[in-house]
Write an enzyme that holds these catalytic residues in place. Structure first.
Site, PDB file in Angstrom:
ATOM      1  N   LYS A  26       0.506  -1.007  -0.200  1.00  0.00           N
ATOM      2  CA  LYS A  26      -0.465   0.326  -0.293  1.00  0.00           C
ATOM      3  C   LYS A  26       0.914   1.280   0.063  1.00  0.00           C
ATOM      4  O   LYS A  26       1.543   1.117   1.142  1.00  0.00           O
ATOM      5  CB  LYS A  26      -0.700   0.206   1.107  1.00  0.00           C
ATOM      6  N   GLU A  72      10.691   2.129   9.853  1.00  0.00           N
ATOM      7  CA  GLU A  72      11.844   2.944   9.166  1.00  0.00           C
ATOM      8  C   GLU A  72      10.457   4.396   9.457  1.00  0.00           C
ATOM      9  O   GLU A  72      10.249   4.561   9.090  1.00  0.00           O
ATOM     10  CB  GLU A  72      12.189   3.062   7.884  1.00  0.00           C
ATOM     11  N   CYS A 123      13.488  11.534   5.835  1.00  0.00           N
ATOM     12  CA  CYS A 123      12.689  10.608   6.965  1.00  0.00           C
ATOM     13  C   CYS A 123      14.678  11.502   7.347  1.00  0.00           C
ATOM     14  O   CYS A 123      15.106  11.524   9.362  1.00  0.00           O
ATOM     15  CB  CYS A 123      13.512   9.334   7.139  1.00  0.00           C
ATOM     16  N   GLU A 127       9.648  16.476  14.946  1.00  0.00           N
ATOM     17  CA  GLU A 127       9.985  16.600  12.948  1.00  0.00           C
ATOM     18  C   GLU A 127       9.294  16.859  12.205  1.00  0.00           C
ATOM     19  O   GLU A 127       7.776  17.282  12.602  1.00  0.00           O
ATOM     20  CB  GLU A 127       9.732  14.940  13.141  1.00  0.00           C
TER      21      GLU A 127
HETATM   22  P1  NDP Z   1       2.388   8.648   7.779  1.00  0.00           P
HETATM   23  O1  NDP Z   1       3.217   7.550   8.835  1.00  0.00           O
HETATM   24  O2  NDP Z   1       1.716   9.775   7.481  1.00  0.00           O
HETATM   25  O3  NDP Z   1       2.192   7.331   6.547  1.00  0.00           O
HETATM   26  C1  NDP Z   1       2.937   6.474   5.820  1.00  0.00           C
HETATM   27  C2  NDP Z   1       2.308   5.600   5.270  1.00  0.00           C
HETATM   28  O4  NDP Z   1       1.713   4.886   6.421  1.00  0.00           O
HETATM   29  C3  NDP Z   1       1.481   6.371   4.196  1.00  0.00           C
HETATM   30  O5  NDP Z   1       0.911   5.038   2.863  1.00  0.00           O
HETATM   31  C4  NDP Z   1      -0.066   5.913   5.005  1.00  0.00           C
HETATM   32  O6  NDP Z   1      -1.474   5.915   4.164  1.00  0.00           O
HETATM   33  C5  NDP Z   1       0.027   4.356   6.185  1.00  0.00           C
HETATM   34  N1  NDP Z   1      -0.855   4.127   7.213  1.00  0.00           N
HETATM   35  C6  NDP Z   1      -1.188   5.909   7.350  1.00  0.00           C
HETATM   36  N2  NDP Z   1      -2.496   5.305   8.864  1.00  0.00           N
HETATM   37  C7  NDP Z   1      -1.998   4.046   8.924  1.00  0.00           C
HETATM   38  C8  NDP Z   1      -2.525   2.846   9.887  1.00  0.00           C
HETATM   39  N3  NDP Z   1      -3.402   3.201  10.788  1.00  0.00           N
HETATM   40  N4  NDP Z   1      -1.950   1.663   9.088  1.00  0.00           N
HETATM   41  C9  NDP Z   1      -2.100   1.516   8.173  1.00  0.00           C
HETATM   42  N5  NDP Z   1      -1.013   2.767   7.361  1.00  0.00           N
HETATM   43  C10 NDP Z   1      -1.137   3.429   7.756  1.00  0.00           C
HETATM   44  O7  NDP Z   1       3.749   9.479   6.928  1.00  0.00           O
HETATM   45  P2  NDP Z   1       4.027  10.351   5.582  1.00  0.00           P
HETATM   46  O8  NDP Z   1       3.223   9.756   4.782  1.00  0.00           O
HETATM   47  O9  NDP Z   1       3.008  11.634   6.101  1.00  0.00           O
HETATM   48  O10 NDP Z   1       5.826  10.353   5.989  1.00  0.00           O
HETATM   49  C11 NDP Z   1       6.404  10.690   6.092  1.00  0.00           C
HETATM   50  C12 NDP Z   1       6.714  10.346   7.965  1.00  0.00           C
HETATM   51  O11 NDP Z   1       8.004   9.199   7.285  1.00  0.00           O
HETATM   52  C13 NDP Z   1       7.798  10.776   8.664  1.00  0.00           C
HETATM   53  O12 NDP Z   1       7.864  10.657   9.297  1.00  0.00           O
HETATM   54  C14 NDP Z   1       9.480  10.294   7.634  1.00  0.00           C
HETATM   55  O13 NDP Z   1      10.683  11.126   8.662  1.00  0.00           O
HETATM   56  C15 NDP Z   1       9.353   8.804   7.800  1.00  0.00           C
HETATM   57  N6  NDP Z   1       9.922   8.574   6.678  1.00  0.00           N
HETATM   58  C16 NDP Z   1      11.155   7.168   6.901  1.00  0.00           C
HETATM   59  C17 NDP Z   1      11.975   6.845   6.119  1.00  0.00           C
HETATM   60  C18 NDP Z   1      12.688   6.217   6.858  1.00  0.00           C
HETATM   61  O14 NDP Z   1      13.171   4.998   6.042  1.00  0.00           O
HETATM   62  N7  NDP Z   1      13.652   6.211   7.889  1.00  0.00           N
HETATM   63  C19 NDP Z   1      11.717   7.339   5.120  1.00  0.00           C
HETATM   64  C20 NDP Z   1      11.323   7.784   4.381  1.00  0.00           C
HETATM   65  C21 NDP Z   1       9.838   8.609   5.962  1.00  0.00           C
HETATM   66  P3  NDP Z   1      -1.817   7.522   4.132  1.00  0.00           P
HETATM   67  O15 NDP Z   1      -0.940   8.120   2.834  1.00  0.00           O
HETATM   68  O16 NDP Z   1      -2.970   7.130   3.432  1.00  0.00           O
HETATM   69  O17 NDP Z   1      -2.197   7.834   5.530  1.00  0.00           O
END
Ligand code: NDP
Length: 490
Positions: A173, A248, A282, A383
């Site tokens: 997803k 991650e 990130c 963050e």
């Molecule tokens: P989110 O945590 O909002 O979402 C990440 C993913 O999880 C999306 O596909 C989201 O779907 C999905 N999601 C949200 N709620 C749920 C749930 N209850 N159950 C399962 N899946 C869910 O993060 P962002 O997309 O806003 O990304 C930014 C974040 O990602 C930052 O904190 C960044 O630091 C981190 N990040 C970490 C990296 C790493 O390698 N450590 C690399 C890149 C980013 P939807 O979009 O539909 O809400």
């Protein structure tokens, strides 16, 4: 207006609900497509397809799996320009970065294709005669891969390439904001020769579609990239079924500049850490810790270079800073600028919406630098995920390390110094999954990546990344089948 459906069992499948979500271009604000709004019923169908494909994929020899992954890598390279452009249209990151990144993504499939038949078990030298004990690594089953919006295909590659090489099948997803490149990529699997069902993509909202994956009994592991709060929710949900997880998560990484650093290189390193990708990474080096003796000159040069960045169309190779990807994220960045100001930090660059030349739509934030920041302020602890840098002065090496480690996150850290001993001491003392010395924001397919503390669990890339997708079996084989005394342990 383009319509994108789920990709299940090798074919486009309309959502069970019949509903779709609009997807827009962050640069123009224009809604250009719609993606399927997945629900539990769609996740069920995808998990069933992946479960049906699993026995055959597990039985495929690792060498054959590897060859298919290498073929896939070639197709990614062929289509890199197109896939990169799709990502820019979805997430507004620079084509200068995303085009190259799409090509680089291929390397993860090539690397894990090569690794597929090299993961060896061992023979245990038991203290019992006549028994052969060996270990082997077996796939987990159907894995669920959930990615964030900032680098959809790269973040997916870190998970999927290792998972497939190890013999797992997958339900994916992507973020609701950036799903289209993953759907286009999924089409390549059939062309590469993968049987249908090994890779399935469902799209939709996190709390509906993503949560349904976390709750699904046939999905045995969740590998997730996203925020620490969502990561925590997923970890709690996975615990109900004792699912494995790789998380991650976010970061608040320190980029430490000592007084003996190569000055100009350090300025560029700090800028690349926070303003590249509009700060939406990130590993953003969002806290610059700068030795007090060079602090003022460093800030002056930082402001000069960051202030000259060209802001605008992410499809132009001349652009340095693009739009913020999503509307909620744009509001969040503006909120944090206010939080910094109210907390007493001094804004020396930016600090507002950008509506100058090149701006289109409404989601531009000026590259922003705050000084007079102390590490206990919210702007230093939380963050932002945007182009906002906090500069914190320090006096001694020990103080720099203390400030750097005084944070809930531990994803990455940068060290700028010409002193080898200091570089080694600092690398040892920093609590982070990755430490860069005299460079920043470098990742590789064969180098493990992951976070400490609230930045995550597990590792991606390298051999460690593959170990996250296998389970060990210990096999005992006796030469003699007689059991002398069945009532005691052998
Ligand atoms: P989110 O945590 O909002 O979402 C990440 C993913 O999880 C999306 O596909 C989201 O779907 C999905 N999601 C949200 N709620 C749920 C749930 N209850 N159950 C399962 N899946 C869910 O993060 P962002 O997309 O806003 O990304 C930014 C974040 O990602 C930052 O904190 C960044 O630091 C981190 N990040 C970490 C990296 C790493 O390698 N450590 C690399 C890149 C980013 P939807 O979009 O539909 O809400």
């Amino acid at each position: 207006m383009e319509t994108f459906n789920h990709f299940i069992n090798g074919a486009a499948v309309a959502p069970a609900s019949g509903e779709y979500i609009d997807t827009d271009n962050p640069y123009t604000g224009e809604v250009w497509g719609r993606i399927a709004r997945g629900t539990a019923a769609d996740v069920d169908a995808a998990a069933a397809a992946a479960a049906a494909a699993f026995p055959g994929w597990k039985a495929t020899t690792p060498t054959a799996r590897g060859k298919l992954l290498v073929k896939l890598a070639e197709l990614i390279e062929r289509d890199a320009e197109h896939l990169g452009e799709m990502e820019v249209r979805d997430n507004g990151k620079l084509i200068a970065e995303m085009g190259a990144q799409a090509k680089l993504t291929a390397e993860w499939y090539r690397y894990y294709g090569g690794l597929a038949d090299k993961l060896e078990g061992s023979v245990i030298p038991l203290d019992r005669p006549g028994i052969l004990n060996y270990t082997k690594h077996e796939p987990l089953g159907v894995v669920g891969l959930i990615t964030a919006w900032n680098s959809p295909l790269l973040l997916l590659a870190w998970k999927l390439a290792a998972a497939l090489a190890a013999g797992n099948t997958a339900v994916i997803k992507p973020s609701e904001f950036t799903s289209t490149s993953t759907l286009a990529f999924a089409e390549l699997f059939g062309e590469a020769g993968f049987p249908p069902g090994i890779v399935n993509v469902v799209t939709g909202l996190g709390h509906e579609c993503g949560q349904a994956m976390v709750d699904h009994p046939d999905i045995v592991k969740i590998a997730f990239t996203g925020s620490d709060t969502t990561g925590q929710r997923i970890y709690e949900g996975a615990a109900k079924n004792l699912k494995k997880v790789t998380l991650e998560l976010g970061g608040k990484s320190p980029n430490i500049v000592f007084d003996d650093a190569e000055f100009e290189a350090a300025v560029m390193g700090v800028i690349s850490g926070i303003f590249a990708a509009t700060g939406q990474t990130c590993i953003a080096g969002s806290r610059a810790l700068v030795h007090r003796s060079i602090h003022d000159a460093f800030v002056e040069r930082l402001v000069e270079v960051a202030g000259s960045a060209t802001i605008g169309d992410p499809m132009s190779y001349d652009t340095h800073v693009g739009p913020v990807t999503t509307e909620p994220q744009f509001q969040k960045v503006l909120d944090y600028i206010k939080i910094a100001q109210e907390g007493g930090a001094t804004c020396v660059l930016g600090g507002d919406i950008y509506d100058g030349p090149g701006a289109s739509g409404t989601r531009f934030v000026q590259p922003t630098v705050f000084t007079n920041v102390t590490n206990d302020m919210r702007i230093a602890q939380e963050e932002v995920f945007g182009p906002v840098l906090s500069v914190i002065p320090f006096d001694t090496e020990a103080e720099a390390i203390t400030i750097a480690n005084d944070i809930n996150f531990g994803l990455a850290a940068g060290v700028w110094t010409q002193n080898l001993g200091r570089a080694m001491r600092a690398s040892d003392a920093l609590n982070a999954g990755t430490v860069w010395v005299n460079t920043y924001r470098a990742v590789g397919f064969n180098s493990p990546f992951g976070g400490w503390k609230r930045s995550g669990l597990g590792r991606e890339s390298g051999i460690e990344g593959m170990m996250e997708y296998v389970q060990t079996k210990s096999v005992w084989m006796a030469q003699e089948s007689s059991v002398a005394n069945p009532f005691i342990m052998r």
